[in-house]
Design a protein around this motif. Structure first.
Motif, PDB file in Angstrom:
ATOM      1  N   UNK A  59       8.668  13.360  76.962  1.00  0.00           N
ATOM      2  CA  UNK A  59       7.955  14.569  77.086  1.00  0.00           C
ATOM      3  C   UNK A  59       7.990  15.575  75.994  1.00  0.00           C
ATOM      4  N   UNK A  60       7.067  16.617  75.983  1.00  0.00           N
ATOM      5  CA  UNK A  60       7.658  17.711  75.020  1.00  0.00           C
ATOM      6  C   UNK A  60       8.694  18.321  75.115  1.00  0.00           C
ATOM      7  N   UNK A  61       9.375  18.416  76.319  1.00  0.00           N
ATOM      8  CA  UNK A  61      10.619  19.015  76.469  1.00  0.00           C
ATOM      9  C   UNK A  61      11.591  18.137  76.332  1.00  0.00           C
ATOM     10  N   UNK A  62      11.637  16.979  75.787  1.00  0.00           N
ATOM     11  CA  UNK A  62      12.709  16.067  75.649  1.00  0.00           C
ATOM     12  C   UNK A  62      13.240  15.502  76.761  1.00  0.00           C
ATOM     13  N   UNK A  63      12.519  15.300  77.710  1.00  0.00           N
ATOM     14  CA  UNK A  63      12.826  14.413  78.886  1.00  0.00           C
ATOM     15  C   UNK A  63      12.417  13.047  78.819  1.00  0.00           C
ATOM     16  N   UNK A  64      13.458  12.042  79.257  1.00  0.00           N
ATOM     17  CA  UNK A  64      13.062  10.565  78.915  1.00  0.00           C
ATOM     18  C   UNK A  64      12.754  10.089  80.172  1.00  0.00           C
ATOM     19  N   UNK A  65      11.736   9.221  80.139  1.00  0.00           N
ATOM     20  CA  UNK A  65      11.255   8.557  81.305  1.00  0.00           C
ATOM     21  C   UNK A  65      10.984   7.115  80.807  1.00  0.00           C
ATOM     22  N   UNK A  66      11.207   6.028  81.743  1.00  0.00           N
ATOM     23  CA  UNK A  66      10.476   4.922  81.695  1.00  0.00           C
ATOM     24  C   UNK A  66       9.052   4.894  81.898  1.00  0.00           C
ATOM     25  N   UNK A  67       8.115   4.157  80.991  1.00  0.00           N
ATOM     26  CA  UNK A  67       6.967   4.192  81.036  1.00  0.00           C
ATOM     27  C   UNK A  67       6.230   3.844  82.488  1.00  0.00           C
ATOM     28  N   UNK A 191       0.805  15.443  81.292  1.00  0.00           N
ATOM     29  CA  UNK A 191      -0.281  14.454  81.051  1.00  0.00           C
ATOM     30  C   UNK A 191       0.153  13.237  80.360  1.00  0.00           C
ATOM     31  N   UNK A 192      -0.511  12.221  80.625  1.00  0.00           N
ATOM     32  CA  UNK A 192      -0.321  11.013  79.945  1.00  0.00           C
ATOM     33  C   UNK A 192      -0.404  11.110  78.459  1.00  0.00           C
ATOM     34  N   UNK A 193      -1.367  11.755  77.866  1.00  0.00           N
ATOM     35  CA  UNK A 193      -1.750  11.845  76.548  1.00  0.00           C
ATOM     36  C   UNK A 193      -0.634  12.318  75.789  1.00  0.00           C
ATOM     37  N   UNK A 194       0.267  13.480  76.494  1.00  0.00           N
ATOM     38  CA  UNK A 194       1.345  14.143  76.073  1.00  0.00           C
ATOM     39  C   UNK A 194       2.743  13.222  75.731  1.00  0.00           C
ATOM     40  N   UNK A 195       2.587  11.930  76.334  1.00  0.00           N
ATOM     41  CA  UNK A 195       3.928  11.264  76.468  1.00  0.00           C
ATOM     42  C   UNK A 195       4.009  10.548  75.145  1.00  0.00           C
ATOM     43  N   UNK A 196       5.379  10.524  74.444  1.00  0.00           N
ATOM     44  CA  UNK A 196       5.550  10.074  73.168  1.00  0.00           C
ATOM     45  C   UNK A 196       6.543   8.904  73.308  1.00  0.00           C
ATOM     46  N   UNK A 197       6.116   7.732  72.759  1.00  0.00           N
ATOM     47  CA  UNK A 197       6.934   6.505  72.541  1.00  0.00           C
ATOM     48  C   UNK A 197       8.154   6.662  71.856  1.00  0.00           C
ATOM     49  N   UNK A 198       9.224   6.359  72.556  1.00  0.00           N
ATOM     50  CA  UNK A 198      10.528   6.283  71.887  1.00  0.00           C
ATOM     51  C   UNK A 198      11.183   5.150  71.507  1.00  0.00           C
ATOM     52  N   UNK A 199      11.607   5.172  70.219  1.00  0.00           N
ATOM     53  CA  UNK A 199      12.025   3.806  69.498  1.00  0.00           C
ATOM     54  C   UNK A 199      13.711   3.981  69.273  1.00  0.00           C
ATOM     55  N   UNK A 200      14.435   3.116  70.024  1.00  0.00           N
ATOM     56  CA  UNK A 200      15.825   3.327  69.817  1.00  0.00           C
ATOM     57  C   UNK A 200      16.192   2.023  69.111  1.00  0.00           C
ATOM     58  N   UNK A 201      17.170   2.475  68.242  1.00  0.00           N
ATOM     59  CA  UNK A 201      17.599   1.251  67.236  1.00  0.00           C
ATOM     60  C   UNK A 201      19.053   0.835  67.963  1.00  0.00           C
ATOM     61  N   UNK A 202      18.647  -0.545  68.472  1.00  0.00           N
ATOM     62  CA  UNK A 202      19.929  -1.129  69.077  1.00  0.00           C
ATOM     63  C   UNK A 202      20.812  -1.528  68.209  1.00  0.00           C
TER      64      UNK A 202
END
Length: 299
Positions: A59-67, A191-202
Motif C-alpha cells: 500500500x501507500x503506507x508500506x504495508x505488505x499484503x498477499x494479493x 483501493x485496489x488501484x493504489x496497490x503496487x506490485x512488489x518484486x523480491x530478488x530471491x
C-alpha cells in the motif's frame, strides 16, 4: 552463598515475580505481556495470512499484503457493505410506507370529524323543527357501552398481543453504511488501484531445496546484494516494485534520483519505506505489548 530460586520461601520479602505469578493464578488484575521476536511477523509476510507472500503487493503506507488475501478481504467488505445497504434501503421503504399510512389515517380522521360535525348540525336542526319530541325515548334506548375500544380509545390504547404495537418495543434504526473500504492495519482508505506490485530478488542457492517459508535467508537487495532481514530497513521503488535496502537508497539512489536498474527518473514519492519485520526491539516495532483487563480484587 547458595543460588536462590524465583520462589524463595525463606525470604520475608514478597518478590515481584511471586506477586505477578499469584495475580495471574488468582484471575484478578490486568495482565500485560510483551511480545518477543517470535511473536511478530517477518518483513516479507502478509499482514493478513502471516505467511510469506506469493504475489506480494504494498500500500501507500508500506504495508505488505498477499494479493489473493487482500483481494478476498476487499470483496468480503464490499459484500458486507452491499448487504447493509439493502437493509438500509428496506428500512427507508418501510419508513416511507409508514408515513404514507399516517397521512392516510390523518385524512381519514379529518373526514370523520367533518362528517360528525355535519351530522350534529343536521340533527340539531331536525330537533329544532320537531320541537324536541321523542328525544327522551331515543336517549333512553341507547345504553352506554362498557368496551374500552369505543369513542376513539382504540387509537390511543396499544394492542399488547401485537409485537409492533407494544409500548416497550423500539426498533433500532440502521445508519447508512459507509462505502469506503479501510485498510485492516492502518485504518486508512484502501483501493485496489493504489496497490503496487512488489518484486523480491530471491537468493539463489542450488543446495538449498527447502520450502520458501523454511528458509532464513530468502531475499536480497538487487543492487548491493545484501541479505534482507527483519533488522535491515528496506524500501520499495514504485516504478518497478523492486525491494532495496535503505542504505542503498541513501548512498546511491538519492544522489542522482535515478533508478539503479532501469535508469529512469525517481521522485521522493517513488520511494516507499517497507514495514519492518519482527525483531523484538521497541525501537523497531511499535506494538510489542498486549494488555487484558480483568476485575480488580478490592479489600
Amino acid at each position: 552463598m547458595t543460588r536462590h530460586s524465583k520462589n524463595c520461601t525463606a525470604s520475608s520479602v514478597y518478590s515481584y515475580h511471586e506477586k505477578k505469578k499469584d495475580a495471574k493464578a488468582s484471575g484478578y488484575g490486568s495482565l500485560r505481556l510483551r511480545y518477543g521476536k517470535d511473536g511478530v511477523k517477518d518483513f516479507d509476510c502478509c499482514n493478513l495470512s502471516l505467511h510469506p507472500c506469493r504475489n506480494p503487493v504494498i500500500t501507500q503506507d508500506g504495508i505488505l499484503f498477499d494479493k489473493e488475501a487482500i483481494l478476498e478481504y476487499i470483496i468480503s467488505k464490499k459484500n458486507e457493505i452491499s448487504r447493509k445497504m439493502k437493509e438500509y434501503e428496506r428500512q427507508c421503504k418501510k419508513e416511507q410506507a409508514e408515513l404514507a399510512e399516517l397521512g392516510e389515517a390523518e385524512n381519514r380522521s379529518r373526514m370523520e370529524k367533518f362528517l360528525k360535525t355535519e351530522t350534529a348540525v343536521a340533527s340539531a336542526s331536525q330537533a329544532a323543527q320537531t320541537g324536541g319530541c321523542g328525544s327522551s325515548s331515543s336517549s333512553g334506548s341507547s345504553g352506554a357501552s362498557v368496551s374500552n375500544m369505543v369513542a376513539g380509545k382504540d387509537k390511543s390504547l396499544p394492542s399488547f398481543w401485537i409485537p409492533s404495537l407494544t409500548p416497550s418495543n423500539k426498533e433500532t434504526k440502521i445508519q447508512k453504511p459507509d462505502k469506503t473500504i479501510f485498510c485492516p492495519v492502518s485504518g486508512k482508505p484502501l483501493k485496489v488501484k493504489d496497490l503496487i506490485d512488489v518484486v523480491f530478488t530471491s537468493v539463489t542457492d542450488p543446495d538449498d531445496k527447502g520450502s520458501l517459508e523454511g528458509k532464513r535467508e530468502r531475499f536480497k537487495c538487487p543492487v548491493t546484494g545484501d541479505i534482507l532481514r527483519n533488522n535491515v530497513p528496506c524500501a520499495v521503488l514504485r516504478p518497478t516494485g523492486h525491494v532495496v535496502t535503505m542504505e542503498c537508497v541513501e548512498t546511491l539512489i538519492k544522489k542522482d534520483m535515478l533508478h539503479p536498474l532501469t535508469g529512469s527518473k525517481l521522485t521522493d514519492k517513488d520511494i516507499i519505506p517497507l514495514q519492518r519485520g519482527g525483531t523484538g526491539f521497541a525501537m523497531t516495532n511499535d506494538q510489542l505489548s498486549s494488555q487484558k483487563a480483568r476485575p480488580v480484587l478490592q479489600a
